[in-house]
Design an enzyme around this catalytic site. Structure first.
Site, PDB file in Angstrom:
ATOM      1  N   ASP A   5       0.875  -1.166   0.000  1.00 50.94           N
ATOM      2  CA  ASP A   5       0.000   0.000   0.000  1.00 50.94           C
ATOM      3  C   ASP A   5       0.920   1.226   0.000  1.00 50.94           C
ATOM      4  O   ASP A   5       2.099   1.121   0.338  1.00 50.94           O
ATOM      5  CB  ASP A   5      -0.876  -0.041   1.261  1.00 50.94           C
ATOM      6  CG  ASP A   5      -1.639   1.244   1.473  1.00 50.94           C
ATOM      7  OD1 ASP A   5      -2.380   1.644   0.562  1.00 50.94           O
ATOM      8  OD2 ASP A   5      -1.461   1.858   2.541  1.00 50.94           O
ATOM      9  N   ASP A   7      -0.233   5.128   0.725  1.00 50.79           N
ATOM     10  CA  ASP A   7      -0.548   6.156   1.727  1.00 50.79           C
ATOM     11  C   ASP A   7      -0.706   5.532   3.108  1.00 50.79           C
ATOM     12  O   ASP A   7      -1.542   4.657   3.311  1.00 50.79           O
ATOM     13  CB  ASP A   7      -1.827   6.892   1.337  1.00 50.79           C
ATOM     14  CG  ASP A   7      -1.691   7.567  -0.022  1.00 50.79           C
ATOM     15  OD1 ASP A   7      -0.757   8.365  -0.179  1.00 50.79           O
ATOM     16  OD2 ASP A   7      -2.502   7.282  -0.917  1.00 50.79           O
TER      17      ASP A   7
END
Length: 204
Positions: A5, A7
């Site tokens: 991922d 953010d």
């Protein structure tokens, strides 16, 4: 294969994300929505957020388009890579990709700006298919890399990440430095928990 991922996992981007959303909301008279309210939504589709805040679907679609323009114009000025991420990525063996709610082009721009793009064999964002917690972005990364789910570890910071990892059939690693609530992530029984990026390469 490692899939990340972006953010809340690789970089602390909440100030730019929340700031851009607040500008969109303020243009519609909503100045009451704080970072604390917005932070748990990071990593999910903006549509969920705007609908939860009481906007109609047609207006939410317009707001998402506005957000993308405003967010890009900020040029990630308030975003920073988490300490230890670049070093851990450079030392981590295996192939690496991303699985983020951002579009692929924007993801490449951000990774390039912060000097992380060179560590990735592939960059995958959410382009015209369902966002996490649906598994689509993870499955797309695996498809491009020609990898099987059992060969993959997905590293993320939210319950949406952990759910999408479970649904994609990959092992999951929850990071404790991001935006997700630990109790929410724990419900998806991550295979691993880490407190620093260096734990990915065996440093404790």
């Amino acid at each position: 294969v490692y899939i990340f991922d972006v953010d809340g996992t690789l970089m602390d981007s909440q100030a730019d994300i929340c700031g851009a959303i607040q500008i969109v909301l303020a243009s519609r008279g909503r100045t009451d929505v704080t970072d604390e309210i917005l932070r748990p939504y990071i990593g999910r589709h903006l549509l969920d957020e705007f609908l939860d805040l009481g906007f109609a679907r047609c207006e939410a679609d317009e707001m998402i388009a506005e957000y993308r323009v405003i967010y890009a114009a900020r040029k990630h000025a308030a975003t920073a890579v988490y300490p230890g991420v670049a070093d851990a990525l450079s030392r981590l063996g295996g192939r690496k990709s991303t699985a983020t709610t951002k579009g692929t082009l924007m993801t490449r721009i951000v990774l390039e700006q912060f000097g992380l793009l060179r560590h990735f064999d592939h960059v995958q964002g959410t382009d015209g298919f369902p966002a996490k917690p649906e598994p689509d972005v993870l499955l797309k990364s695996l498809e491009v890399l020609g990898a099987r789910p059992e060969e993959c570890l997905f590293v993320g910071d939210s319950s949406a990440d952990m759910e999408s990892g479970r649904r994609a059939g990959v092992r999951t690693c929850a990071v404790r430095w991001g935006y997700g609530e630990r109790e929410d992530m724990a419900r998806w029984e991550p295979d691993f928990w880490i407190d620093t990026p260096h734990e990915l390469v065996g440093d404790h």
